[in-house]
Design a protein around this motif. Structure first.
Motif, PDB file in Angstrom:
ATOM      1  N   ASP A  94      13.529  -1.952  -0.401  1.00  0.00           N
ATOM      2  CA  ASP A  94      12.160  -1.585  -0.791  1.00  0.00           C
ATOM      3  C   ASP A  94      11.229  -1.636   0.428  1.00  0.00           C
ATOM      4  N   GLU A  95      11.435  -2.680   1.244  1.00  0.00           N
ATOM      5  CA  GLU A  95      10.605  -2.844   2.440  1.00  0.00           C
ATOM      6  C   GLU A  95      10.834  -1.676   3.417  1.00  0.00           C
ATOM      7  N   LEU A  96      12.105  -1.285   3.545  1.00  0.00           N
ATOM      8  CA  LEU A  96      12.440  -0.175   4.447  1.00  0.00           C
ATOM      9  C   LEU A  96      11.907   1.157   3.902  1.00  0.00           C
ATOM     10  N   GLN A  97      11.966   1.314   2.579  1.00  0.00           N
ATOM     11  CA  GLN A  97      11.425   2.526   1.978  1.00  0.00           C
ATOM     12  C   GLN A  97       9.926   2.604   2.234  1.00  0.00           C
ATOM     13  N   GLY A  98       9.273   1.438   2.155  1.00  0.00           N
ATOM     14  CA  GLY A  98       7.837   1.373   2.451  1.00  0.00           C
ATOM     15  C   GLY A  98       7.566   1.791   3.890  1.00  0.00           C
ATOM     16  N   LEU A  99       8.412   1.331   4.804  1.00  0.00           N
ATOM     17  CA  LEU A  99       8.248   1.704   6.213  1.00  0.00           C
ATOM     18  C   LEU A  99       8.402   3.220   6.389  1.00  0.00           C
ATOM     19  N   ALA A 100       9.393   3.804   5.710  1.00  0.00           N
ATOM     20  CA  ALA A 100       9.606   5.253   5.819  1.00  0.00           C
ATOM     21  C   ALA A 100       8.357   6.007   5.365  1.00  0.00           C
ATOM     22  N   GLU A 101       7.730   5.523   4.300  1.00  0.00           N
ATOM     23  CA  GLU A 101       6.519   6.193   3.804  1.00  0.00           C
ATOM     24  C   GLU A 101       5.335   5.969   4.743  1.00  0.00           C
ATOM     25  N   GLU A 102       5.292   4.800   5.382  1.00  0.00           N
ATOM     26  CA  GLU A 102       4.242   4.560   6.388  1.00  0.00           C
ATOM     27  C   GLU A 102       4.418   5.524   7.568  1.00  0.00           C
ATOM     28  N   ILE A 103       5.663   5.773   7.953  1.00  0.00           N
ATOM     29  CA  ILE A 103       5.941   6.710   9.043  1.00  0.00           C
ATOM     30  C   ILE A 103       5.476   8.115   8.659  1.00  0.00           C
ATOM     31  N   GLU A 104       5.751   8.489   7.407  1.00  0.00           N
ATOM     32  CA  GLU A 104       5.276   9.800   6.931  1.00  0.00           C
ATOM     33  C   GLU A 104       3.751   9.874   7.007  1.00  0.00           C
ATOM     34  N   SER A 105       3.089   8.793   6.586  1.00  0.00           N
ATOM     35  CA  SER A 105       1.617   8.781   6.607  1.00  0.00           C
ATOM     36  C   SER A 105       1.088   8.861   8.035  1.00  0.00           C
ATOM     37  N   ALA A 106       1.798   8.195   8.970  1.00  0.00           N
ATOM     38  CA  ALA A 106       1.351   8.190  10.369  1.00  0.00           C
ATOM     39  C   ALA A 106       1.453   9.587  10.985  1.00  0.00           C
ATOM     40  N   LEU A 107       2.359  10.409  10.437  1.00  0.00           N
ATOM     41  CA  LEU A 107       2.567  11.745  11.018  1.00  0.00           C
ATOM     42  C   LEU A 107       1.832  12.847  10.247  1.00  0.00           C
ATOM     43  N   ALA A 108       1.490  12.558   8.983  1.00  0.00           N
ATOM     44  CA  ALA A 108       0.879  13.590   8.144  1.00  0.00           C
ATOM     45  C   ALA A 108      -0.472  14.034   8.701  1.00  0.00           C
ATOM     46  N   LEU A 109      -0.663  15.334   8.714  1.00  0.00           N
ATOM     47  CA  LEU A 109      -1.937  15.960   9.101  1.00  0.00           C
ATOM     48  C   LEU A 109      -2.343  15.704  10.559  1.00  0.00           C
ATOM     49  N   ALA A 137      28.514   1.430   2.974  1.00  0.00           N
ATOM     50  CA  ALA A 137      28.364   0.702   4.238  1.00  0.00           C
ATOM     51  C   ALA A 137      27.200  -0.278   4.227  1.00  0.00           C
ATOM     52  N   GLY A 138      26.429  -0.285   3.149  1.00  0.00           N
ATOM     53  CA  GLY A 138      25.278  -1.189   3.103  1.00  0.00           C
ATOM     54  C   GLY A 138      24.239  -0.853   4.153  1.00  0.00           C
ATOM     55  N   VAL A 139      24.145   0.437   4.483  1.00  0.00           N
ATOM     56  CA  VAL A 139      23.182   0.868   5.512  1.00  0.00           C
ATOM     57  C   VAL A 139      22.097   1.718   4.855  1.00  0.00           C
ATOM     58  N   PHE A 140      20.862   1.331   5.070  1.00  0.00           N
ATOM     59  CA  PHE A 140      19.723   2.096   4.560  1.00  0.00           C
ATOM     60  C   PHE A 140      19.411   3.210   5.560  1.00  0.00           C
ATOM     61  N   THR A 141      19.336   4.442   5.081  1.00  0.00           N
ATOM     62  CA  THR A 141      19.068   5.585   5.958  1.00  0.00           C
ATOM     63  C   THR A 141      18.086   6.536   5.298  1.00  0.00           C
ATOM     64  N   VAL A 142      17.024   6.870   6.016  1.00  0.00           N
ATOM     65  CA  VAL A 142      16.106   7.904   5.540  1.00  0.00           C
ATOM     66  C   VAL A 142      15.878   8.924   6.657  1.00  0.00           C
ATOM     67  N   PRO A 143      16.297  10.171   6.479  1.00  0.00           N
ATOM     68  CA  PRO A 143      15.918  11.208   7.440  1.00  0.00           C
ATOM     69  C   PRO A 143      14.616  11.874   6.970  1.00  0.00           C
ATOM     70  N   ILE A 144      13.606  11.898   7.848  1.00  0.00           N
ATOM     71  CA  ILE A 144      12.314  12.515   7.501  1.00  0.00           C
ATOM     72  C   ILE A 144      12.157  13.760   8.367  1.00  0.00           C
ATOM     73  N   THR A 145      12.185  14.929   7.752  1.00  0.00           N
ATOM     74  CA  THR A 145      12.007  16.162   8.513  1.00  0.00           C
ATOM     75  C   THR A 145      10.525  16.542   8.478  1.00  0.00           C
ATOM     76  N   VAL A 146       9.944  16.737   9.646  1.00  0.00           N
ATOM     77  CA  VAL A 146       8.521  17.053   9.745  1.00  0.00           C
ATOM     78  C   VAL A 146       8.385  18.465  10.323  1.00  0.00           C
ATOM     79  N   GLU A 147       7.423  19.240   9.796  1.00  0.00           N
ATOM     80  CA  GLU A 147       7.265  20.617  10.277  1.00  0.00           C
ATOM     81  C   GLU A 147       5.921  20.789  11.000  1.00  0.00           C
ATOM     82  N   TYR A 148       5.995  21.397  12.167  1.00  0.00           N
ATOM     83  CA  TYR A 148       4.796  21.707  12.961  1.00  0.00           C
ATOM     84  C   TYR A 148       4.845  23.162  13.361  1.00  0.00           C
ATOM     85  N   THR A 149       3.704  23.820  13.365  1.00  0.00           N
ATOM     86  CA  THR A 149       3.703  25.248  13.721  1.00  0.00           C
ATOM     87  C   THR A 149       2.562  25.579  14.679  1.00  0.00           C
ATOM     88  N   ASN A 150       2.729  26.709  15.386  1.00  0.00           N
ATOM     89  CA  ASN A 150       1.676  27.110  16.331  1.00  0.00           C
ATOM     90  C   ASN A 150       0.678  28.050  15.664  1.00  0.00           C
TER      91      ASN A 150
END
Lengths: 150, 119
Positions: A94-109, A137-150
């Motif tokens: 849960d803590e790691l999932q929270g971190l993943a969402e914080e990372i998304e927030s840090a990059l959003a907009l 494997a007991g490994v928590f993994t979240v891939p976050i794909t972010v899109e940026y355009t010109n």
């Protein structure tokens, strides 16, 4: 350097400067995947990979222009602590999932290297976290794909 | 003597002693190291590589606190070899359970584990 590389470095800098709930040092990886052993994964690992780029041609008044969309991926990984109970592992994930969402927030907009934030892997359903790596494997993994355009 | 019984005699002869750890409890257990292979999990662009190692031993000889013990996910196995102690975590193999019977009576069990550390 290339735009894709500059973008990855800018993401790394943004994440390392952000005040997030768990400590980590993000780093850019050149290889198209993050290969790690379990020993490394005792602490939170955050990797940024250039991933893919989409090119769209536009014709306006006889002129061709190109719109480039870069889709770097941020990977958050940690081995859940061995020997802990089911509820302790749930709390840790849960803590790691929270971190993943914080990372998304840090990059959003956030615009980076003159590219505008577009979204998170639009039109693609994805697992909230990697179930198979968690189960086998007991490994928590979240891939976050972010899109940026010109 | 059946082929399986002959195989189990060979297994018994070629065992090493490992330390089995469950929480704060430890126990010595004579096992035959079995299958060892690399596993790979792909999550998006992430590829996780792990080393799987099986240990085969007599179920009745795995005893903790004076009682026969069934392996639990998350337990650890400490194997001293070549001047290094490799630490394996008991985890499922390719979606299987983390341990399974080797023979029809469950006298022998195969425990699946993954290398997580070396000391």
């Amino acid at each position: 350097m290339s735009v894709a590389t500059d973008l990855c470095d800018a993401i790394v800098d943004t994440l390392n400067a952000a005040d997030l709930s768990m400590a980590f040092t993000a780093e850019r990886r050149a290889v198209p995947f993050a290969e790690a052993d379990f020993k490394t994964l005792r602490t939170v690992q955050v990797y940024v990979l250039a991933n893919t780029r989409k090119s769209e041609r536009r014709c306006r008044g006889g002129d061709n222009t190109f719109r480039l969309t870069y889709k770097p991926v941020v990977i958050v990984q940690k081995k859940l602590t061995p020997g802990t109970t089911v509820s302790q592992q749930l709390a840790e994930s849960d803590e790691l999932q929270g971190l993943a969402e914080e990372i998304e927030s840090a990059l959003a907009l956030v615009s980076l290297v003159d590219l505008n934030f577009l979204g998170f892997n639009e039109n693609q359903d994805s697992d909230v976290y990697g179930v198979e790596a968690m189960r086998s494997a007991g490994v928590f993994t979240v891939p976050i794909t972010v899109e940026y355009t010109n | 003597m059946t082929l399986l019984e002959r195989s189990l005699v060979v297994l018994k002869k070629e065992r090493v002693t490992i330390t089995y750890v469950s929480g704060t409890n430890t126990a010595g257990w004579d096992v035959r190291p079995g299958r060892s292979q690399i596993e790979q999990f792909t999550e998006g662009e992430s590829v996780l590589v792990s080393r799987l190692q099986d240990f085969i031993g007599l179920a009745a000889e795995l005893r903790i606190d004076g009682a026969t013990y069934k392996p639990e996910r998350g337990d650890t196995i400490h194997w001293f070899r070549n001047d290094v102690t490799d630490i394996f975590e008991v985890l499922p193999a390719n979606g299987d359970d983390w341990f399974e019977p080797v023979d029809a009576f469950g006298k022998w069990i195969r425990v699946h584990a993954k290398l997580v550390d070396s000391e």
